[in-house]
Design an enzyme around this catalytic site. Structure first.
Site, PDB file in Angstrom:
ATOM      1  NE  ARG A 120       7.373 -20.775   4.177  1.00 21.49           N
ATOM      2  CZ  ARG A 120       7.428 -21.505   3.083  1.00 21.49           C
ATOM      3  NH1 ARG A 120       6.430 -22.265   2.748  1.00 21.49           N
ATOM      4  NH2 ARG A 120       8.485 -21.467   2.307  1.00 21.49           N
ATOM      5  CD  GLN A 125       9.009 -11.895   4.499  1.00 20.46           C
ATOM      6  OE1 GLN A 125       9.848 -11.021   4.300  1.00 20.46           O
ATOM      7  NE2 GLN A 125       7.828 -11.893   3.943  1.00 20.46           N
ATOM      8  CG  ASP A 128      10.492 -19.072   5.083  1.00 20.07           C
ATOM      9  OD1 ASP A 128      10.664 -20.303   5.123  1.00 20.07           O
ATOM     10  OD2 ASP A 128       9.619 -18.524   4.390  1.00 20.07           O
ATOM     11  CB  SER A 131      11.684 -19.229   1.799  1.00 21.70           C
ATOM     12  OG  SER A 131      10.288 -19.251   1.871  1.00 21.70           O
ATOM     13  CE1 TYR A 226       3.436 -23.621   2.554  1.00 25.50           C
ATOM     14  CE2 TYR A 226       2.242 -22.894   4.494  1.00 25.50           C
ATOM     15  CZ  TYR A 226       3.435 -23.125   3.840  1.00 25.50           C
ATOM     16  OH  TYR A 226       4.617 -22.861   4.474  1.00 25.50           O
TER      17      TYR A 226
HETATM   18  P1  NAD Z   1       5.095 -25.776  -1.252  1.00 23.76           P
HETATM   19  O1  NAD Z   1       6.524 -26.217  -1.305  1.00 23.76           O
HETATM   20  O2  NAD Z   1       4.202 -26.327  -0.191  1.00 23.76           O
HETATM   21  O3  NAD Z   1       4.423 -26.125  -2.683  1.00 23.76           O
HETATM   22  C1  NAD Z   1       4.980 -25.683  -3.887  1.00 23.76           C
HETATM   23  C2  NAD Z   1       3.899 -25.212  -4.819  1.00 23.76           C
HETATM   24  O4  NAD Z   1       3.133 -26.313  -5.319  1.00 23.76           O
HETATM   25  C3  NAD Z   1       2.869 -24.259  -4.194  1.00 23.76           C
HETATM   26  O5  NAD Z   1       2.903 -23.057  -4.903  1.00 23.76           O
HETATM   27  C4  NAD Z   1       1.550 -25.012  -4.363  1.00 23.76           C
HETATM   28  O6  NAD Z   1       0.457 -24.143  -4.573  1.00 23.76           O
HETATM   29  C5  NAD Z   1       1.840 -25.853  -5.574  1.00 23.76           C
HETATM   30  N1  NAD Z   1       0.919 -26.975  -5.852  1.00 23.76           N
HETATM   31  C6  NAD Z   1       0.310 -27.821  -4.995  1.00 23.76           C
HETATM   32  N2  NAD Z   1      -0.442 -28.709  -5.678  1.00 23.76           N
HETATM   33  C7  NAD Z   1      -0.316 -28.436  -7.002  1.00 23.76           C
HETATM   34  C8  NAD Z   1      -0.825 -28.989  -8.212  1.00 23.76           C
HETATM   35  N3  NAD Z   1      -1.667 -30.026  -8.236  1.00 23.76           N
HETATM   36  N4  NAD Z   1      -0.451 -28.440  -9.374  1.00 23.76           N
HETATM   37  C9  NAD Z   1       0.390 -27.382  -9.408  1.00 23.76           C
HETATM   38  N5  NAD Z   1       0.913 -26.809  -8.308  1.00 23.76           N
HETATM   39  C10 NAD Z   1       0.559 -27.323  -7.126  1.00 23.76           C
HETATM   40  O7  NAD Z   1       4.978 -24.221  -1.190  1.00 23.76           O
HETATM   41  P2  NAD Z   1       6.062 -23.081  -0.920  1.00 23.76           P
HETATM   42  O8  NAD Z   1       6.854 -22.869  -2.138  1.00 23.76           O
HETATM   43  O9  NAD Z   1       6.812 -23.397   0.322  1.00 23.76           O
HETATM   44  O10 NAD Z   1       5.153 -21.809  -0.660  1.00 23.76           O
HETATM   45  C11 NAD Z   1       3.816 -21.745  -1.022  1.00 23.76           C
HETATM   46  C12 NAD Z   1       3.125 -20.496  -0.507  1.00 23.76           C
HETATM   47  O11 NAD Z   1       3.661 -19.994   0.721  1.00 23.76           O
HETATM   48  C13 NAD Z   1       3.206 -19.357  -1.467  1.00 23.76           C
HETATM   49  O12 NAD Z   1       1.991 -18.679  -1.420  1.00 23.76           O
HETATM   50  C14 NAD Z   1       4.266 -18.482  -0.914  1.00 23.76           C
HETATM   51  O13 NAD Z   1       4.158 -17.155  -1.372  1.00 23.76           O
HETATM   52  C15 NAD Z   1       3.935 -18.600   0.537  1.00 23.76           C
HETATM   53  N6  NAD Z   1       5.086 -18.206   1.333  1.00 23.76           N
HETATM   54  C16 NAD Z   1       4.923 -17.221   2.264  1.00 23.76           C
HETATM   55  C17 NAD Z   1       6.006 -16.799   3.013  1.00 23.76           C
HETATM   56  C18 NAD Z   1       5.876 -15.720   4.033  1.00 23.76           C
HETATM   57  O14 NAD Z   1       4.890 -15.062   4.112  1.00 23.76           O
HETATM   58  N7  NAD Z   1       6.891 -15.531   4.867  1.00 23.76           N
HETATM   59  C19 NAD Z   1       7.232 -17.379   2.815  1.00 23.76           C
HETATM   60  C20 NAD Z   1       7.364 -18.375   1.870  1.00 23.76           C
HETATM   61  C21 NAD Z   1       6.269 -18.801   1.128  1.00 23.76           C
END
Ligand code: NAD
Length: 381
Positions: A120, A125, A128, A131, A226
């Protein structure tokens, strides 16, 4: 010309397809000869005629002999056996669950690229798929919740009286959670959300929702942005912090996940019991073990007077747009494999290709999968 094949998805419940008419046109422009299995796009609303008009060839299962195979779900073992030696497969692979398929791809000399392993980084992007599909799931989770509620969502002031807005609590403000918050806000709900990553606070607030801070969350962010796996003490503190909000909520949407681990248990039986009769929980983490103790994968159940929606693969319930977005992700990855003339010329040192590659030239190149496969072979020996 490079040949690419898009088969009809065979896994139960899968309605998406790995190429859309738009990406079929773009693949033709990139000098790729696309073959689409007859009927592959029907469930997503794309007929054979539309693909043919976009420059694709409609074919039967003989397409499996193509140089590139583009899929949504991991192939079955039988499908993996149909891929030609040296072919490149692009799909979600879930290698930890699909060890037999991975073994077949390796022994068949197939190079498999897993969409969920695409790093990621900013450059990737457009590829992805986690996402793009989480965006669809977050949106659909709110709609499902609203359908199961006995209440309306928005504040209404009518001659017959005032209706208070539905109260929504969202666990996890990653991609799916933020989309759920935005969708619930558009429906007029009052939304609160929590995450262990403090950077999520500003994003939650910018969507007009309130952030619930759990003491000790500041050091819960791990590699790649993450969440880290949390201690039982932290999870207990979190439950105490959110318990009152959950008890008052009409709709709870849980999206919390930790890559490669079981989803954290955030809503236990006692919390479900504390909720109002007729309240609804939508558990988006159900496929990785569930955030709610009482959710059941693939089912809508009523427990302690609360409706718990544990339906799996929500993106497949919005197949047209989910496919269009996924197909764009796949197209971007295919382009990375091609030279200007449309010939396959992958640079396996490239960070994106190296990161997403699971099998190549008879080897398993993804270390955790190689380890799991080794353990499996050891056990059966
Ligand atoms: P994910 O599906 O792994 O998890 C979903 C969410 O659950 C996350 O925000 C995580 O922090 C949260 N979580 C975990 N344990 C928890 C708890 N006990 N209570 C509450 N929340 C909890 O994550 P995701 O949605 O795929 O993405 C997470 C991160 O990746 C974010 O920072 C996002 O901005 C980043 N991201 C970056 C890119 C990129 O740079 N290209 C793309 C997509 C996502």
């Amino acid at each position: 010309m490079t040949t690419a094949f898009v088969p009809k998805e065979s896994r139960p419940g899968e309605t998406r397809v790995a190429a859309s008419p738009d990406t079929a046109k773009r693949l033709a422009q990139a000098k790729v000869q696309l073959r689409v299995e007859s009927g592959a796009g029907l469930a997503a609303g794309f007929s054979d005629e539309v693909y043919a008009a976009a420059g694709a060839q409609i074919c039967g299962p003989d397409g499996w002999s193509s140089e590139l195979v583009l899929k949504v779900q991991p192939p079955t073992v039988a499908e993996a056996g149909r891929l030609a030696k040296g072919a490149i497969l692009i799909s979600f692979l879930q290698p930890h669950r699909e060890l037999e398929v991975v073994g077949r791809l390796r022994s068949g000399g197939v190079t498999a690229l897993a969409m969920e392993l695409v790093p990621r980084i900013s450059r990737a992007q457009a590829m992805d798929a986690l996402s793009s599909q989480a965006t669809v799931a977050g949106y659909k989770a709110v709609l499902l919740g609203a359908v199961h509620l006995r209440k309306l969502c928005p504040l209404l002031m009518t001659a017959a009286g005032t209706v208070q807005p539905a109260k929504v609590v969202v666990f996890g403000a990653g991609v799916a959670g933020l989309m759920a918050i935005a969708t619930a806000r558009r429906l007029g709900c009052k939304v609160e959300a929590t995450d262990v990553r403090m950077v999520a606070k500003e994003q939650v607030e910018s969507l007009g929702a309130t952030f619930i801070t759990v003491p000790g969350a500041a050091d819960m962010e791990g590699a790649g942005g993450y969440a880290k796996e949390q201690s039982p003490e932290f999870l207990q503190r979190q439950r105490e912090e959110v318990a009152k909000r959950v008890a008052e909520a009409d709709l709870v949407i849980t999206t919390a996940q930790i890559p490669g681990k079981k989803a954290p248990r955030l809503v236990d039986r006692a919390m479900v019991k504390s909720m109002k009769p007729g309240a609804v929980i939508v558990d988006l983490a159900v496929e990785s073990g569930g955030n709610c103790e009482l959710s059941e994968e693939g089912r809508v159940v009523e427990r302690e007077g609360v409706t718990i929606v544990g339906l799996a693969n929500l993106p497949a319930s919005v197949p047209q747009h989910a496919s269009e977005l996924y197909a764009k992700n796949v197209l971007a990855l295919v382009k990375l494999l091609l030279d200007k003339e449309g010939h396959l010329a992958p640079d396996w040192q490239d960070e994106v290709l190296a990161g997403s590659r699971v099998t190549h030239a008879g080897e398993v190149s993804h270390a955790p999968t190689a380890q799991a496969l080794g353990a499996l072979v050891g056990k059966s020996a």
